[in-house]
Design an enzyme around this catalytic site. Structure first.
Site, PDB file in Angstrom:
ATOM      1  N   TYR A 193       3.102 -11.265  46.223  1.00  0.00           N
ATOM      2  CA  TYR A 193       3.748 -11.512  44.938  1.00  0.00           C
ATOM      3  C   TYR A 193       5.037 -12.298  45.182  1.00  0.00           C
ATOM      4  O   TYR A 193       5.832 -11.938  46.052  1.00  0.00           O
ATOM      5  CB  TYR A 193       4.088 -10.183  44.260  1.00  0.00           C
ATOM      6  CG  TYR A 193       4.715 -10.336  42.890  1.00  0.00           C
ATOM      7  CD1 TYR A 193       3.972 -10.833  41.816  1.00  0.00           C
ATOM      8  CD2 TYR A 193       6.042  -9.983  42.667  1.00  0.00           C
ATOM      9  CE1 TYR A 193       4.549 -10.974  40.556  1.00  0.00           C
ATOM     10  CE2 TYR A 193       6.621 -10.115  41.410  1.00  0.00           C
ATOM     11  CZ  TYR A 193       5.867 -10.613  40.363  1.00  0.00           C
ATOM     12  OH  TYR A 193       6.438 -10.745  39.117  1.00  0.00           O
ATOM     13  N   ASP A 213       9.326 -15.665  52.028  1.00  0.00           N
ATOM     14  CA  ASP A 213       9.832 -14.902  50.888  1.00  0.00           C
ATOM     15  C   ASP A 213      10.346 -13.547  51.379  1.00  0.00           C
ATOM     16  O   ASP A 213       9.568 -12.651  51.708  1.00  0.00           O
ATOM     17  CB  ASP A 213       8.719 -14.738  49.847  1.00  0.00           C
ATOM     18  CG  ASP A 213       9.216 -14.048  48.584  1.00  0.00           C
ATOM     19  OD1 ASP A 213      10.360 -13.558  48.577  1.00  0.00           O
ATOM     20  OD2 ASP A 213       8.442 -13.994  47.601  1.00  0.00           O
ATOM     21  N   LYS A 268      16.785  -8.747  45.234  1.00  0.00           N
ATOM     22  CA  LYS A 268      16.930  -7.298  45.383  1.00  0.00           C
ATOM     23  C   LYS A 268      18.226  -6.893  46.097  1.00  0.00           C
ATOM     24  O   LYS A 268      19.284  -6.889  45.482  1.00  0.00           O
ATOM     25  CB  LYS A 268      15.682  -6.736  46.057  1.00  0.00           C
ATOM     26  CG  LYS A 268      14.429  -7.001  45.170  1.00  0.00           C
ATOM     27  CD  LYS A 268      13.165  -6.401  45.714  1.00  0.00           C
ATOM     28  CE  LYS A 268      11.934  -6.829  44.947  1.00  0.00           C
ATOM     29  NZ  LYS A 268      11.550  -5.970  43.864  1.00  0.00           N
TER      30      LYS A 268
HETATM   31  N1  PMP Z   1       9.093 -12.086  45.849  1.00  0.00           N
HETATM   32  C1  PMP Z   1       8.835 -10.844  46.282  1.00  0.00           C
HETATM   33  C2  PMP Z   1       8.350 -10.656  47.687  1.00  0.00           C
HETATM   34  C3  PMP Z   1       9.005  -9.749  45.423  1.00  0.00           C
HETATM   35  O1  PMP Z   1       8.738  -8.512  45.870  1.00  0.00           O
HETATM   36  C4  PMP Z   1       9.469  -9.981  44.109  1.00  0.00           C
HETATM   37  C5  PMP Z   1       9.688  -8.828  43.135  1.00  0.00           C
HETATM   38  N2  PMP Z   1       9.126  -7.628  43.426  1.00  0.00           N
HETATM   39  C6  PMP Z   1       9.723 -11.288  43.707  1.00  0.00           C
HETATM   40  C7  PMP Z   1       9.536 -12.327  44.604  1.00  0.00           C
HETATM   41  C8  PMP Z   1      10.208 -11.598  42.319  1.00  0.00           C
HETATM   42  O2  PMP Z   1      11.504 -11.163  42.154  1.00  0.00           O
HETATM   43  P1  PMP Z   1      12.060 -10.859  40.665  1.00  0.00           P
HETATM   44  O3  PMP Z   1      11.335  -9.662  40.169  1.00  0.00           O
HETATM   45  O4  PMP Z   1      13.528 -10.645  40.890  1.00  0.00           O
HETATM   46  O5  PMP Z   1      11.799 -12.089  39.849  1.00  0.00           O
END
Ligand code: PMP
Length: 449
Positions: A152, A247, A283
């Site tokens: 994700y 990511d 985060k």
């Molecule tokens: N990348 C990863 C690996 C994530 O875990 C998340 C959110 N769980 C996101 C991107 C997206 O971040 P946001 O919810 O702050 O848009």
């Protein structure tokens, strides 16, 4: 003001459903895959959250990762309060933004070599990955993007295919409303499968702009990269003139002071030296406030406007309250914090395993550093197909048995569990004491329930 005694989670959820789609502002909060009434939280402190009815739970969600230090850490709250007295948002630069960029660059410098030379602050992980992809396309003059099934990267159009997280929870292959022409620019490959990556490069010569990968998968439950996988991706992308986007929105500053890359670079996972071209954070970097970032070498990052031709902007980007929370969090996230979180994760992961073993429930506890999750299956979880091939129906009774005993787990089997620096012996003991009852509930579950 404390919680009003007349408020219940049921009433809060019903009121929300009347005015908010599905009653939530992010799908997994609706408890769709575990059933029952979603928690409506009134407050949180340390290792616990308290719902609107006044019931306290030991929390293993940690706001889905940001609360590395525990909820409402006094020094983080003081930093935000202090910043708030000087103004909430200016739409102009602040000293704190530079300080945060410097702090991130310093943390991501290993053996004198910085992974990141420039950092752009945004408000969400979604923006960070979306911008990284735009940057990669501009840098390469190519359109296609490779992502892995079950990973994700937020909810931008091109990254929603087989995306894990809420899509795994609700068993959706992707999202409605994404134009076919945009979806066609994303190639979805099985995770941990280098041959599939090689085949994609062979099939689309000179057309792949970037491979984007979670540093360690944690959105289809935990899906750790096989040893050497990330390094091999770095080599393959370089060989084919594409960029590697790592990511670290979830793993960054959570599994190690320099993120998952830091774990690998410091030899903890036995990996060798390698570097991604662009890295995304979210985060923990915002300590619970809306803040995320993307970074990389100056040559790539300076393609961003106004230095370069790739547009990206944000009214609230680098928000001073969020920056204050992020700076305080990074300052407090010492090696001791990571050591504590690692130990706490070990203790809970082992206790989960022992409780389920005692009931004869087939399961594995996939790990990636201090991240772990639960999968009701026999055999390792190496890709999204493995993650989905499990007796997921055992999770709702397990989850509710924990909830009844005052433990708040992630409301989906496809999410990681998060420990924090605030999970002390008492909090851990409460979790461990609740597990046998939950394991019995999982053992009694039947596919029809
Ligand atoms: N990348 C990863 C690996 C994530 O875990 C998340 C959110 N769980 C996101 C991107 C997206 O971040 P946001 O919810 O702050 O848009």
């Amino acid at each position: 003001m404390g919680p009003r005694v007349s408020v219940t989670n049921e009433r809060a959820a019903a009121a929300a459903r009347a005015v908010i789609p599905g009653g939530v502002n992010s799908p997994v909060r609706a408890f769709g895959s575990v059933g029952g009434t979603p928690l409506s939280i009134a407050s949180a402190a340390g290792a616990t959250v308290t719902d609107v009815a006044g019931r306290e739970y030991v929390d293993l969600v940690a706001s889905w990762g940001p609360a590395l230090l525990g909820h409402a850490h006094p020094e983080v709250v003081a930093a935000v309060r202090d910043a708030a007295t000087r103004g909430l948002s200016f739409g102009a630069s602040t000293l704190g933004e530079t300080e945060l960029a410097e702090a991130v660059i310093a943390r991501l410098t290993v053996r004198g070599v910085p992974l990141v030379e420039r950092l752009r602050l945004v408000s969400t992980g979604t923006e960070a990955t979306m911008t990284a992809i735009r940057l990669a396309r501009a840098a390469t003059g190519r359109d296609l993007v490779v992502k892995f099934a079950g990973h994700y990267h937020g909810h931008s159009d091109g990254l929603l295919a087989e995306a894990g997280s809420g899509l795994a929870t609700f068993a959706l292959p992707g999202s409605a409303g994404v134009p076919t022409a945009i979806a066609a620019q994303t190639l979805v490959l099985p995770y941990n499968d280098l041959d599939a990556v090689r085949a994609a490069f062979a099939e689309h010569p000179g057309r792949i702009a970037a491979v984007i990968t979670e540093a360690a998968g944690a959105n289809a439950g935990v899906l750790a990269p096989l040893p050497g996988f990330n390094g091999a991706l770095a080599l393959l992308t370089r060989e084919h003139g594409a960029l590697l986007i790592l990511d670290e929105v979830l793993t960054g500053f959570r599994v190690h002071s320099a993120g998952w890359w830091g774990l690998e670079a410091s030899g903890v996972t036995g990996s060798t030296e390698w570097a991604p071209d662009l890295v995304t954070f979210g985060k923990v970097i915002g300590g619970g406030m809306p803040l995320a970032a993307l970074g990389g070498p100056a040559a790539a990052m300076d393609l961003l406007a106004p230095a370069g031709p790739v547009y990206q902007a944000g009214t609230l980007s680098g928000n001073p309250l969020a920056v204050a929370a992020g700076l305080a969090t990074l300052r407090l996230a010492t090696p001791d914090v990571y050591a504590h979180v690692d130990r706490a994760a070990d203790a809970v992961a082992v206790a989960v395993h022992e409780a389920l073993d005692a009931e004869g429930v087939a399961h594995v506890v996939p790990r990636a550093g201090s991240l772990f999750s639960l999968a009701f299956r026999v055999g390792d979880v190496r890709d999204y197909a493995d993650a989905r091939d499990q007796e997921a129906w055992r999770y709702p009774p397990f989850f509710h048995a924990m909830r009844e005993q005052g433990i708040a787990l992630p409301p989906s089997v496809f999410e990681a569990w998060f420990l924090t620096a605030a999970h002390d012996d008492d909090a851990l003991a409460r979790i461990v004491a609740a597990l046998p009852g939950a394991a019995r509930a999982a053992a009694r579950a039947t596919a029809a329930t």
